[in-house]
Design a protein around this motif. Structure first.
Motif, PDB file in Angstrom:
ATOM      1  N   SER A  62      -1.395  12.519 -12.928  1.00 65.76           N
ATOM      2  CA  SER A  62      -2.029  11.471 -13.551  1.00 65.76           C
ATOM      3  C   SER A  62      -1.160  10.252 -14.055  1.00 65.76           C
ATOM      4  O   SER A  62      -1.485   9.108 -13.999  1.00 65.76           O
ATOM      5  N   GLU A  63      -0.184  10.524 -14.409  1.00 66.90           N
ATOM      6  CA  GLU A  63       1.010   9.793 -14.829  1.00 66.90           C
ATOM      7  C   GLU A  63       1.475   8.818 -13.415  1.00 66.90           C
ATOM      8  O   GLU A  63       1.684   7.725 -13.468  1.00 66.90           O
ATOM      9  N   ILE A 112       5.108   6.774  -4.786  1.00 61.36           N
ATOM     10  CA  ILE A 112       5.083   7.164  -6.216  1.00 61.36           C
ATOM     11  C   ILE A 112       4.180   8.470  -6.317  1.00 61.36           C
ATOM     12  O   ILE A 112       4.560   9.328  -7.141  1.00 61.36           O
ATOM     13  N   GLU A 113       2.950   8.164  -5.880  1.00 64.04           N
ATOM     14  CA  GLU A 113       1.866   9.128  -6.187  1.00 64.04           C
ATOM     15  C   GLU A 113       2.222  10.767  -5.561  1.00 64.04           C
ATOM     16  O   GLU A 113       2.022  11.666  -6.165  1.00 64.04           O
ATOM     17  N   LEU A 116       1.068   4.817 -12.948  1.00 63.68           N
ATOM     18  CA  LEU A 116       2.287   3.784 -12.554  1.00 63.68           C
ATOM     19  C   LEU A 116       2.133   3.161 -11.359  1.00 63.68           C
ATOM     20  O   LEU A 116       2.313   2.002 -10.981  1.00 63.68           O
ATOM     21  N   ALA A 117       1.524   3.956 -10.372  1.00 64.55           N
ATOM     22  CA  ALA A 117       1.063   3.395  -9.043  1.00 64.55           C
ATOM     23  C   ALA A 117       0.084   2.110  -9.244  1.00 64.55           C
ATOM     24  O   ALA A 117       0.491   1.121  -8.705  1.00 64.55           O
ATOM     25  N   ARG A 118      -0.973   2.473 -10.138  1.00 63.75           N
ATOM     26  CA  ARG A 118      -1.599   1.132 -10.510  1.00 63.75           C
ATOM     27  C   ARG A 118      -1.135   0.033 -11.023  1.00 63.75           C
ATOM     28  O   ARG A 118      -1.451  -1.056 -10.760  1.00 63.75           O
ATOM     29  N   THR A 119      -0.186   0.521 -12.181  1.00 62.79           N
ATOM     30  CA  THR A 119       0.765  -0.854 -12.615  1.00 62.79           C
ATOM     31  C   THR A 119       1.344  -1.478 -11.605  1.00 62.79           C
ATOM     32  O   THR A 119       1.461  -2.722 -11.531  1.00 62.79           O
ATOM     33  N   ALA A 127       0.863  -1.283  -0.024  1.00 68.38           N
ATOM     34  CA  ALA A 127       0.070  -0.059   0.211  1.00 68.38           C
ATOM     35  C   ALA A 127       0.997   1.285   0.137  1.00 68.38           C
ATOM     36  O   ALA A 127       0.470   2.300  -0.498  1.00 68.38           O
ATOM     37  N   GLY A 128       2.195   1.163   0.672  1.00 70.08           N
ATOM     38  CA  GLY A 128       2.888   2.367   0.971  1.00 70.08           C
ATOM     39  C   GLY A 128       3.600   2.805  -0.442  1.00 70.08           C
ATOM     40  O   GLY A 128       3.753   3.854  -0.592  1.00 70.08           O
TER      41      GLY A 128
END
Length: 297
Positions: free
Chosen positions: A146-147, A135-136, A151-154, A129-130
């Motif tokens: 948004s990018e 990254i965000e 990246l975080a979702r990936t 989770a962290g």
């Protein structure tokens, strides 16, 4: 005898810091609204994220843990993350300072916080989770929200896939992480460390999870812990001979010693907790459980 050159240097740097503080008092511009053009990046993972976001041209300097990608080492260096000089950082005229959690010393960080330059404190992010949150945070700071979310979702998806792949593990490997040998004794990782988090992501059990932080162990204690695997690091410029770990007689009475089970991985790759962490966790898992054929493609 007084070193006049050194004294002059101190006067200049103190004057510079003083000017920055004065500017802070009179500053009326909303710094958050301006796009950063000179970023000082402190923390290897922070720097890796900036490169992933395409912000390398805006990096004015990095710290000494920013060794990936290799191009990052070409930037001016502000020193080790825990031994920063506020004057040295401010001398680079940054308009954004990104400080990964753990940056220090506290006195230097406090001066930077008061210097009138925008400072963003980035959380360490040592778990599933962290890491996306880290990254965000970096992405928001540089106007690439948004990018950063993409990246975080990936990364979340990759970590979830690894967790699913590890669901087939029967008995979990018991892992002892050795940071270094201090006076011949292993400095091992307990709970709350990046090593502990990485072992968990890779589907292992940290044999020292009952303790917090890094602890120097006796070899008798290592024998009692009965690790299946010893995990350690290789890093540039280190004189630490990790191969010597398995030569310790006390390990002969453990599964790790009997099987010669020593895993060595690049320090920043293993413990950096940046964009490469899902791949690093998968690589470690593949070596802990070769029967699952988990290696990254």
């Amino acid at each position: 005898m007084i070193d006049r050159d050194a004294m002059a240097c101190r006067v200049v740097t103190r004057s510079l810091l003083g000017m920055m503080l004065v500017m802070a008092l009179g500053e009326t511009v909303d710094a958050d609204a301006a796009e950063a053009e000179r970023i000082v990046s402190v923390g290897g993972a922070v720097t890796e994220v900036l490169y992933e976001l395409g912000k390398s041209d805006e990096i004015a300097a990095v710290d000494s843990t920013s060794i990936y990608p290799t191009a990052a080492t070409a930037h001016p260096n502000v020193g080790y993350i825990r031994a920063l000089s506020a004057e040295g950082v401010l001398a680079l005229s940054p308009d954004l300072i990104l400080l990964e959690e753990g940056a220090g010393p506290p006195e230097a960080v406090s001066l930077l916080d008061q210097a009138g330059v925008r400072v963003v404190h980035v959380p360490s992010g040592y778990d599933a989770a962290g890491l996306p949150a880290k990254i965000e945070a970096v992405a928001r700071a540089v106007g690439e929200e948004s990018e950063g979310i993409r990246l975080a979702r990936t990364i979340e998806t990759e970590l979830a896939a690894l967790k699913t792949d590890l669901a087939g593990v029967g008995r979990r490997q018991r892992v002892l992480f050795v940071l270094s040998l201090v006076d011949g004794r292993p400095m091992a990782a307990g709970a709350g460390t990046a090593a502990d988090a990485m072992i968990a992501l890779a589907g292992g059990d940290n044999v020292l999870s009952g303790m917090t932080g890094y602890k120097a162990l006796s070899w008798e204690a290592v024998t009692a812990l009965q690790p299946d695997v010893v995990l350690s690091m290789v890093r540039a410029g280190s004189s630490h001979d990790v191969d010597a770990i398995l030569s310790q007689p006390a390990l002969a009475a453990t599964p790790a010693g009997r099987n010669g089970a020593l895993i060595k991985m690049d320090a920043q790759y293993l413990l950096g907790f940046g964009p490469r962490t899902p791949t690093a966790a998968r690589d470690l898992a593949a070596r802990l459980y070769p029967e699952l054929k988990l290696a990254a493609q």
